[in-house]
Design a protein around this motif. Structure first.
Motif, PDB file in Angstrom:
ATOM      1  N   LEU A 140       0.970  -1.282   0.103  1.00 12.69           N
ATOM      2  CA  LEU A 140       0.041   0.046  -0.077  1.00 12.69           C
ATOM      3  C   LEU A 140       0.841   1.226  -0.020  1.00 12.69           C
ATOM      4  CD1 LEU A 140      -2.942  -0.873   2.426  1.00 12.69           C
ATOM      5  CD2 LEU A 140      -2.907  -1.038  -0.190  1.00 12.69           C
ATOM      6  N   LEU A 141       2.077   1.130   0.676  1.00 11.87           N
ATOM      7  CA  LEU A 141       2.989   2.404   0.847  1.00 11.87           C
ATOM      8  C   LEU A 141       3.360   2.673  -0.560  1.00 11.87           C
ATOM      9  CD1 LEU A 141       4.379   4.457   2.382  1.00 11.87           C
ATOM     10  CD2 LEU A 141       6.495   2.878   2.569  1.00 11.87           C
ATOM     11  N   VAL A 142       4.008   1.639  -1.344  1.00 10.05           N
ATOM     12  CA  VAL A 142       4.545   1.798  -2.609  1.00 10.05           C
ATOM     13  C   VAL A 142       3.404   2.246  -3.633  1.00 10.05           C
ATOM     14  CG1 VAL A 142       5.290   0.539  -4.623  1.00 10.05           C
ATOM     15  CG2 VAL A 142       6.241   0.059  -2.445  1.00 10.05           C
ATOM     16  N   PHE A 143       2.120   1.757  -3.190  1.00  3.75           N
ATOM     17  CA  PHE A 143       0.904   2.267  -4.120  1.00  3.75           C
ATOM     18  C   PHE A 143       0.819   3.670  -3.931  1.00  3.75           C
ATOM     19  CE2 PHE A 143      -3.499   3.066  -4.806  1.00  3.75           C
ATOM     20  CZ  PHE A 143      -3.740   2.665  -6.391  1.00  3.75           C
ATOM     21  N   PHE A 144       0.766   4.150  -2.594  1.00  2.00           N
ATOM     22  CA  PHE A 144       0.487   5.651  -2.293  1.00  2.00           C
ATOM     23  C   PHE A 144       1.610   6.600  -2.856  1.00  2.00           C
ATOM     24  CE2 PHE A 144       1.273   9.158   0.394  1.00  2.00           C
ATOM     25  CZ  PHE A 144      -0.091   9.545   0.573  1.00  2.00           C
ATOM     26  N   VAL A 145       2.901   6.129  -2.743  1.00  2.00           N
ATOM     27  CA  VAL A 145       3.949   6.771  -3.593  1.00  2.00           C
ATOM     28  C   VAL A 145       3.904   6.762  -5.033  1.00  2.00           C
ATOM     29  CG1 VAL A 145       6.577   6.770  -3.985  1.00  2.00           C
ATOM     30  CG2 VAL A 145       5.607   6.226  -1.884  1.00  2.00           C
TER      31      VAL A 145
ATOM     32  N   VAL B 238      -9.568  -5.464 -10.388  1.00  2.00           N
ATOM     33  CA  VAL B 238      -8.842  -6.142 -11.342  1.00  2.00           C
ATOM     34  C   VAL B 238      -8.117  -7.349 -10.447  1.00  2.00           C
ATOM     35  CG1 VAL B 238      -6.779  -6.115 -12.985  1.00  2.00           C
ATOM     36  CG2 VAL B 238      -8.344  -4.180 -12.943  1.00  2.00           C
ATOM     37  N   SER B 239      -7.267  -6.986  -9.662  1.00  2.00           N
ATOM     38  CA  SER B 239      -6.261  -7.951  -9.037  1.00  2.00           C
ATOM     39  C   SER B 239      -7.272  -9.051  -8.134  1.00  2.00           C
ATOM     40  CB  SER B 239      -5.156  -7.559  -8.226  1.00  2.00           C
ATOM     41  OG  SER B 239      -5.588  -7.072  -7.045  1.00  2.00           O
TER      42      SER B 239
ATOM     43  N   PRO C 175       1.555  -3.876 -10.734  1.00  2.00           N
ATOM     44  CA  PRO C 175       1.450  -3.778 -12.042  1.00  2.00           C
ATOM     45  C   PRO C 175       0.267  -3.017 -12.319  1.00  2.00           C
ATOM     46  CG  PRO C 175       2.247  -5.967 -11.790  1.00  2.00           C
ATOM     47  CD  PRO C 175       1.827  -5.291 -10.313  1.00  2.00           C
ATOM     48  N   ALA C 176      -1.104  -3.804 -12.138  1.00  2.00           N
ATOM     49  CA  ALA C 176      -2.402  -3.057 -12.639  1.00  2.00           C
ATOM     50  C   ALA C 176      -2.470  -1.869 -11.936  1.00  2.00           C
ATOM     51  CB  ALA C 176      -3.433  -3.949 -11.883  1.00  2.00           C
ATOM     52  N   GLY C 177      -2.239  -1.411 -10.872  1.00  2.00           N
ATOM     53  CA  GLY C 177      -2.065  -0.018 -10.308  1.00  2.00           C
ATOM     54  C   GLY C 177      -1.372   0.775 -11.163  1.00  2.00           C
ATOM     55  N   GLY C 178      -0.007   0.410 -11.377  1.00  2.00           N
ATOM     56  CA  GLY C 178       0.718   1.468 -12.122  1.00  2.00           C
ATOM     57  C   GLY C 178       0.367   1.503 -13.574  1.00  2.00           C
ATOM     58  N   MET C 179      -0.420   0.520 -14.132  1.00  2.00           N
ATOM     59  CA  MET C 179      -0.694   0.921 -15.598  1.00  2.00           C
ATOM     60  C   MET C 179      -1.867   1.916 -15.615  1.00  2.00           C
ATOM     61  SD  MET C 179      -0.703  -2.755 -17.511  1.00  2.00           S
ATOM     62  CE  MET C 179      -1.152  -3.558 -16.528  1.00  2.00           C
ATOM     63  N   VAL C 180      -2.915   1.817 -14.626  1.00  2.00           N
ATOM     64  CA  VAL C 180      -3.947   2.680 -14.638  1.00  2.00           C
ATOM     65  C   VAL C 180      -3.281   4.140 -13.984  1.00  2.00           C
ATOM     66  CG1 VAL C 180      -6.040   3.207 -12.979  1.00  2.00           C
ATOM     67  CG2 VAL C 180      -5.462   0.874 -13.334  1.00  2.00           C
ATOM     68  N   ILE C 181      -2.590   4.186 -13.237  1.00  2.00           N
ATOM     69  CA  ILE C 181      -1.852   5.448 -12.830  1.00  2.00           C
ATOM     70  C   ILE C 181      -1.279   6.197 -14.011  1.00  2.00           C
ATOM     71  CG2 ILE C 181      -0.325   6.579 -11.470  1.00  2.00           C
ATOM     72  CD1 ILE C 181      -0.675   4.309  -9.270  1.00  2.00           C
ATOM     73  N   GLY C 182      -0.469   5.316 -14.767  1.00  2.00           N
ATOM     74  CA  GLY C 182       0.175   6.038 -15.882  1.00  2.00           C
ATOM     75  C   GLY C 182      -0.719   6.437 -16.910  1.00  2.00           C
TER      76      GLY C 182
ATOM     77  N   TRP D 113      -5.753 -10.323  -2.017  1.00  2.00           N
ATOM     78  CA  TRP D 113      -6.237  -9.590  -3.108  1.00  2.00           C
ATOM     79  C   TRP D 113      -5.090  -8.455  -3.511  1.00  2.00           C
ATOM     80  CZ3 TRP D 113      -5.603  -4.514  -1.489  1.00  2.00           C
ATOM     81  CH2 TRP D 113      -5.709  -4.266  -0.191  1.00  2.00           C
ATOM     82  N   TRP D 114      -4.094  -8.135  -2.596  1.00  2.00           N
ATOM     83  CA  TRP D 114      -3.114  -7.184  -2.766  1.00  2.00           C
ATOM     84  C   TRP D 114      -1.721  -7.995  -3.181  1.00  2.00           C
ATOM     85  CZ3 TRP D 114       0.704  -8.861   0.222  1.00  2.00           C
ATOM     86  CH2 TRP D 114       0.274  -9.463   1.629  1.00  2.00           C
ATOM     87  N   ASP D 115      -1.969  -9.330  -3.759  1.00  2.00           N
ATOM     88  CA  ASP D 115      -0.754  -9.811  -4.146  1.00  2.00           C
ATOM     89  C   ASP D 115      -0.116  -8.968  -5.094  1.00  2.00           C
ATOM     90  OD1 ASP D 115       1.227 -11.331  -5.625  1.00  2.00           O
ATOM     91  OD2 ASP D 115      -0.102 -12.960  -6.212  1.00  2.00           O
ATOM     92  N   PRO D 116       1.415  -8.758  -4.727  1.00  2.00           N
ATOM     93  CA  PRO D 116       1.969  -7.365  -5.549  1.00  2.00           C
ATOM     94  C   PRO D 116       2.309  -7.673  -6.832  1.00  2.00           C
ATOM     95  CG  PRO D 116       3.481  -8.572  -3.528  1.00  2.00           C
ATOM     96  CD  PRO D 116       1.740  -8.949  -3.450  1.00  2.00           C
ATOM     97  N   ARG D 117       2.352  -9.101  -7.323  1.00  2.00           N
ATOM     98  CA  ARG D 117       2.461  -9.426  -8.556  1.00  2.00           C
ATOM     99  C   ARG D 117       1.481  -8.728  -9.475  1.00  2.00           C
ATOM    100  NH1 ARG D 117       3.681 -14.445 -10.709  1.00  2.00           N
ATOM    101  NH2 ARG D 117       2.101 -15.280  -9.337  1.00  2.00           N
ATOM    102  N   TYR D 118       0.233  -8.735  -8.940  1.00  2.00           N
ATOM    103  CA  TYR D 118      -0.696  -8.085  -9.889  1.00  2.00           C
ATOM    104  C   TYR D 118      -1.329  -7.149  -9.458  1.00  2.00           C
ATOM    105  CZ  TYR D 118      -1.087 -12.969 -11.389  1.00  2.00           C
ATOM    106  OH  TYR D 118      -0.839 -14.373 -11.953  1.00  2.00           O
ATOM    107  N   PHE D 119      -1.129  -6.699  -8.161  1.00  2.47           N
ATOM    108  CA  PHE D 119      -2.084  -5.417  -7.625  1.00  2.47           C
ATOM    109  C   PHE D 119      -1.110  -4.215  -8.030  1.00  2.47           C
ATOM    110  CE2 PHE D 119      -2.476  -1.942  -4.578  1.00  2.47           C
ATOM    111  CZ  PHE D 119      -3.877  -2.085  -4.513  1.00  2.47           C
TER     112      PHE D 119
END
Lengths: 259, 223
Positions: free
Chosen positions: A68-73, A112-113, A130-137, A122-128
């Protein structure tokens, strides 16, 4: 088929030939881009290496709060990039935009994840991530385009908006057309990407999966989910942010604040 | 009779500027009055009208419309009752008819029924615009025609007070005379209350308006 060919550091540096070509072009034609290309190249190396180490660490540690911290950043960094591109000083849009991005992107990545792919947890970082990164970008660019367009149009067409206000329109009616144009300007690249995908280009995630040895028929399913996710999250985030920011462009007397 | 519009102790300065444009400005307007506000360039004539219809917020003071503080009236409802027409007439990229009927597409005017095309034609004649067709593009009209159309569009809402900002500034003498004649007729025949800000010399035909001079941050009634 499943063997991944590693890229050695020497091979990686060989790819810098592409940058050399870009630098030479900029130099010969006085494009004034040499400095930006250099900084961009250094940042690409530094940021991706850093991301690689961070991801390795997160995948090993399997800690919800760290994910969650990485996602926030990631969202915060995206917000600063949007701020750098929009350069609006008069209207305070940073906090509402950031909060909307955070909630909307989190909900999308979670859906998605956790629901579509059905990872456990649900927060498995291998999916959560990259999915978040694509959405954010993707959505970040749409937001920057939409916000920049709204502020610019409202400044340029201020007299027309004031004419409507003076005739009894509320602020929503007076800025309806500008709002629609700004949101659709932000949305068009995502929609165009849906038109061209598989015909004009093979998207990054799908290419990555295929390179990593995934069956292309599985890779396309992921890619379809990604494309739909990008359009949906971009639409929701853009509309919500624009509704909030548009209100902030008008004062308590529904007068135009932008000068 | 209570005044239709009352301004008390109004002050205003532009954002980032320390000098006041208005200071302790007072004004009282009764129904049926016709005010001409004159003053040197930059004295804040246009700003005064913008403050009355809340397109700019004042620094201090009170503006009452029909006895109520304008900040207590919903902005759209206020602006439907006191209509402001800007110095540069603004038209949407559509026909004359669509421009005239624009206010009827707003929620604040939803209870009013729009005029028919015949009624519009009759009104166009009254505004010396008989050559203008309702179906033609408003963007192709001259500035003088657009100015009259903008006043007509504001009037279609039947406002209690009409605020006209330099309605003749971009017009030749003939067009300016038409606009002044329209203003006089609106006031005398239809009993409309008008505040007009102008630079132009106006020679009244039937009724002399109340002349104010905006000078030294206040309004002074001229003899």
């Amino acid at each position: 088929m499943n063997r991944i060919i590693d890229i050695s550091l020497a091979q990686l540096f060989l790819a810098l030939l592409f940058i050399l070509i870009a630098q030479i072009s900029s130099f010969i034609y006085h494009l004034g881009l040499n400095r930006d290309i250099t900084i961009g190249t250094i940042r690409t190396f530094a940021q991706l290496f850093l991301m690689g180490y961070v991801l390795t660490f997160i995948l090993k540690s399997s800690n919800l709060w760290l994910v969650l911290l990485v996602f926030f950043v990631m969202v915060l960094s995206a917000m600063f990039i949007v701020k750098g591109r929009v350069r609006e000083k008069q209207i305070p849009y940073f906090i509402p935009t950031f909060l909307t991005m955070l909630i909307s992107y989190f909900a999308t990545a979670l859906f998605v994840s956790g629901v579509i792919v059905g990872t456990a947890p649900w927060w498995d970082p291998r999916y959560f991530l990259p999915a978040g990164g694509m959405v954010i970008g993707n959505s970040m660019s749409a937001l920057a385009i939409a916000l920049e367009r709204l502020f610019r149009d409202l400044r340029e067409q201020r007299e027309l908006v004031e004419m409507k206000l003076a005739l009894g329109a509320n602020y929503r009616e007076a800025s309806d057309e500008l709002f629609r144009k700004a949101v659709s300007a932000g949305m068009i690249p995502s929609i165009n990407a849906m038109m061209g995908v598989g015909l004009v280009f093979i998207p990054g995630m799908m290419s990555g999966q295929i390179l990593a040895g995934t069956d292309p028929l599985i890779a396309i399913r992921y890619q379809i989910v990604v494309m739909l996710m990008l359009v949906g999250s971009t639409a929701v985030t853009s509309v919500v942010v624009m509704l909030i920011v548009r209100r902030r462009c008008f004062g308590s007397g529904e007068e135009v604040l932008l000068r | 009779m209570n005044p239709l519009l009352e301004i008390r102790n109004l002050s205003f300065s532009y954002e980032g500027s320390k000098s006041l444009v208005f200071e302790a400005l007072d004004l009282s307007v009764r129904e049926g009055e016709f005010l001409l506000v004159k003053g040197p360039s930059g004295s804040g004539k246009s700003t005064l009208l913008r403050l009355i219809c809340r397109l700019n917020p004042p620094l201090g003071g009170t503006i009452l419309f029909q006895g109520s503080d304008i900040t207590a009236i919903a902005p759209a409802r206020l602006r439907r009752s006191l209509c402001y027409v800007a110095q540069i007439p603004q038209m949407i990229d559509a026909s004359v008819e669509e421009n005239l009927l624009l206010p009827f597409s707003f929620a604040a005017n939803s209870s009013k029924s729009p005029p028919s095309r015949e009624e519009l034609r009759a009104m166009l004649r009254k505004f010396y615009l008989e050559e203008v067709e309702p179906a033609q593009s408003a963007m192709k009209l001259s500035v003088g025609q657009k100015q009259r159309l903008a006043i007509m569009r504001a009037l279609l809402q039947d406002p209690l007070l009409l605020l006209l900002d330099e309605p003749t500034s971009a017009l030749d003498q003939e067009s300016a005379a038409m606009v002044f004649s329209i203003m006089e007729r609106l006031n005398i025949e239809e009993g409309k209350t008008l505040i007009t800000v102008t630079h132009a010399d106006y020679k009244p035909v039937k009724k002399r308006p109340l002349n104010y001079m905006l000078d030294n941050r206040r309004l002074n009634l001229l003899p």
